[in-house]
Scaffold this motif. Structure first.
Motif, PDB file in Angstrom:
ATOM      1  N   TYR A  33      95.117  59.783  56.818  1.00  0.00           N
ATOM      2  CA  TYR A  33      94.568  58.860  57.807  1.00  0.00           C
ATOM      3  C   TYR A  33      93.072  59.132  57.983  1.00  0.00           C
TER       4      TYR A  33
ATOM      5  N   GLY B  61      94.344  67.744  65.614  1.00  0.00           N
ATOM      6  CA  GLY B  61      95.276  66.777  65.050  1.00  0.00           C
ATOM      7  C   GLY B  61      96.189  66.207  66.121  1.00  0.00           C
ATOM      8  N   LEU B  62      96.977  65.201  65.751  1.00  0.00           N
ATOM      9  CA  LEU B  62      97.897  64.573  66.697  1.00  0.00           C
ATOM     10  C   LEU B  62      99.202  65.352  66.754  1.00  0.00           C
TER      11      LEU B  62
ATOM     12  N   LEU C  81      92.647  62.969  58.540  1.00  0.00           N
ATOM     13  CA  LEU C  81      93.878  63.622  58.966  1.00  0.00           C
ATOM     14  C   LEU C  81      94.952  63.475  57.912  1.00  0.00           C
TER      15      LEU C  81
ATOM     16  N   MET D 240      87.005  61.753  61.056  1.00  0.00           N
ATOM     17  CA  MET D 240      87.994  62.816  60.902  1.00  0.00           C
ATOM     18  C   MET D 240      89.032  62.321  59.895  1.00  0.00           C
TER      19      MET D 240
ATOM     20  N   GLN E 137     106.528  55.324  68.851  1.00  0.00           N
ATOM     21  CA  GLN E 137     106.314  56.751  69.064  1.00  0.00           C
ATOM     22  C   GLN E 137     105.042  56.971  69.887  1.00  0.00           C
TER      23      GLN E 137
ATOM     24  N   PHE F  20      98.278  58.244  72.133  1.00  0.00           N
ATOM     25  CA  PHE F  20      98.378  57.095  71.240  1.00  0.00           C
ATOM     26  C   PHE F  20      99.827  56.637  71.124  1.00  0.00           C
TER      27      PHE F  20
ATOM     28  N   PHE G 294      98.891  52.889  64.556  1.00  0.00           N
ATOM     29  CA  PHE G 294      98.474  53.518  65.807  1.00  0.00           C
ATOM     30  C   PHE G 294      97.575  52.573  66.609  1.00  0.00           C
ATOM     31  N   GLY G 295      97.689  52.646  67.921  1.00  0.00           N
ATOM     32  CA  GLY G 295      96.773  51.938  68.801  1.00  0.00           C
ATOM     33  C   GLY G 295      95.494  52.733  68.984  1.00  0.00           C
ATOM     34  N   PRO G 296      94.533  52.198  69.753  1.00  0.00           N
ATOM     35  CA  PRO G 296      93.246  52.876  69.943  1.00  0.00           C
ATOM     36  C   PRO G 296      93.301  54.034  70.930  1.00  0.00           C
TER      37      PRO G 296
ATOM     38  N   ARG H 166      86.789  67.282  59.534  1.00  0.00           N
ATOM     39  CA  ARG H 166      85.712  66.468  60.137  1.00  0.00           C
ATOM     40  C   ARG H 166      84.584  66.339  59.140  1.00  0.00           C
TER      41      ARG H 166
ATOM     42  N   ARG I 213      87.906  72.455  57.416  1.00  0.00           N
ATOM     43  CA  ARG I 213      87.947  71.904  58.777  1.00  0.00           C
ATOM     44  C   ARG I 213      86.706  71.060  59.065  1.00  0.00           C
TER      45      ARG I 213
ATOM     46  N   TYR J  92     102.037  59.910  70.728  1.00  0.00           N
ATOM     47  CA  TYR J  92     101.407  61.121  70.240  1.00  0.00           C
ATOM     48  C   TYR J  92     100.293  61.529  71.199  1.00  0.00           C
TER      49      TYR J  92
ATOM     50  N   GLU K  95     109.173  61.031  62.420  1.00  0.00           N
ATOM     51  CA  GLU K  95     108.169  61.736  63.208  1.00  0.00           C
ATOM     52  C   GLU K  95     107.132  62.328  62.266  1.00  0.00           C
ATOM     53  N   LEU K  96     105.859  62.097  62.570  1.00  0.00           N
ATOM     54  CA  LEU K  96     104.777  62.621  61.744  1.00  0.00           C
ATOM     55  C   LEU K  96     104.278  63.952  62.285  1.00  0.00           C
TER      56      LEU K  96
ATOM     57  N   HIS L 137     103.241  64.951  67.963  1.00  0.00           N
ATOM     58  CA  HIS L 137     104.294  64.006  68.334  1.00  0.00           C
ATOM     59  C   HIS L 137     104.885  64.385  69.684  1.00  0.00           C
TER      60      HIS L 137
ATOM     61  N   PHE M  15     101.056  66.368  61.963  1.00  0.00           N
ATOM     62  CA  PHE M  15      99.666  66.297  61.550  1.00  0.00           C
ATOM     63  C   PHE M  15      99.053  67.676  61.366  1.00  0.00           C
ATOM     64  N   GLY M  16      98.122  67.746  60.416  1.00  0.00           N
ATOM     65  CA  GLY M  16      97.258  68.905  60.314  1.00  0.00           C
ATOM     66  C   GLY M  16      96.138  68.798  61.340  1.00  0.00           C
ATOM     67  N   GLU M  17      95.257  69.806  61.346  1.00  0.00           N
ATOM     68  CA  GLU M  17      94.161  69.826  62.312  1.00  0.00           C
ATOM     69  C   GLU M  17      93.017  68.910  61.917  1.00  0.00           C
TER      70      GLU M  17
ATOM     71  N   GLN N   7      88.634  56.067  68.248  1.00  0.00           N
ATOM     72  CA  GLN N   7      89.613  55.091  67.773  1.00  0.00           C
ATOM     73  C   GLN N   7      90.899  55.781  67.353  1.00  0.00           C
ATOM     74  N   GLY N   8      91.911  54.982  67.074  1.00  0.00           N
ATOM     75  CA  GLY N   8      93.161  55.532  66.581  1.00  0.00           C
ATOM     76  C   GLY N   8      93.111  55.776  65.084  1.00  0.00           C
ATOM     77  N   PRO N   9      94.016  56.597  64.554  1.00  0.00           N
ATOM     78  CA  PRO N   9      94.049  56.844  63.109  1.00  0.00           C
ATOM     79  C   PRO N   9      94.412  55.580  62.345  1.00  0.00           C
TER      80      PRO N   9
ATOM     81  N   GLN O  41      90.159  58.693  61.003  1.00  0.00           N
ATOM     82  CA  GLN O  41      90.010  58.415  62.427  1.00  0.00           C
ATOM     83  C   GLN O  41      88.533  58.478  62.797  1.00  0.00           C
TER      84      GLN O  41
END
Lengths: 109, 118
Positions: free
Chosen positions: B35, A42-43, B91, B89, A33, A88, A99-101, B114, B9, A35, B106-107, A45, B109-111, B41-43, B37
């Motif tokens: 998650y 937030g992320l 998430l 962060m 996937q 991502f 997830f990747g970086p 932080r 938030r 994102y 499919e995910l 999709h 996400f919220g906002e 970097q990624g989550p 983050q």
């Protein structure tokens, strides 16, 4: 160890140009996937491609998957300033989803 | 359009204090994820719930982090005591199906929340 990794880490292009980001992974996957994440948000999709699919389209997005090379690419055509964000890839394998970086895309007006 | 709600938030706290984050997933989504983050970097998955049960908390630092989803709807993530390295962060995401399911996953996400630990 990390499952997926995007390339390049950062990309800067002019508005109207196409942007291509790549994702490589290590083990066999169920699906992959993509994102998008705007700064401080937030992320969101974008698209899901299954392991038995080779290409998918969604609006200005085109995703390809090459399971023999364990890689995927995300193409954004006719980029806009609003496309500026981090992108991502996330790979699902077994019970895992990683997830990747990310690739940081800057689209300059 | 249905959204994943998160609060607060933003949270600034001093180290050794307790912090709590709340998440309300999209109605009907049985799978809920927390998650972390770090900037740039990624989550990284901390914990995954299926209804009220923990499916995966292998990356949750259990000496200081706890998560619950008592009625299988909303969820709370707690840190006690907070450390400087917890600045990140946090998430929350939900999905109709687990990411491991053949139907995908499919995910949404919220906002995010932080956290800054001083």
């Amino acid at each position: 160890s990390q499952q997926g990794e995007e390339d390049p880490q950062a990309l800067s292009i002019q508005e109207g140009e196409n942007a291509t980001m790549n994702c490589s992974y290590k083990t066999s996957i169920n699906n992959l996937q993509w994102y998008r994440q705007n700064s401080g948000r937030g992320l969101v999709h974008l698209i899901l491609i299954r392991s038995n699919e080779r290409e998918k389209h969604s609006g200005r997005l085109r995703v390809t998957l090459d399971t023999s090379k364990k890689s995927s690419s995300l193409l954004i055509t006719a980029s806009r300033a609003a496309d500026t964000a981090s992108y991502f890839c996330a790979t699902g394998y077994g019970q895992n989803f990683v997830f990747g970086p990310g690739t940081r895309l800057s689209v300059l007006p | 359009e249905a959204e994943v709600a998160q609060s607060p938030r933003y949270k600034i706290t001093e180290k050794s204090q307790a912090v709590a984050f709340w998440c309300d997933p999209i109605s009907g989504h049985a799978t809920l994820y927390w998650y972390r983050q770090i900037l740039g970097q990624g989550p990284e998955l901390l914990v995954q719930f299926q209804d009220e049960s923990v499916v995966d908390d292998s990356q949750l630092p259990k000496d200081r982090f706890s998560a619950e989803r008592l009625k299988g709807v909303d969820s709370t993530l707690k840190i006690q005591p907070a450390e400087l390295g917890d600045s990140a962060m946090y998430l929350c995401a939900s999905s109709l199906y687990p990411t491991s399911a053949n139907r995908g996953g499919e995910l949404f996400f919220g906002e995010g929340s932080r956290l800054t630990v001083l």
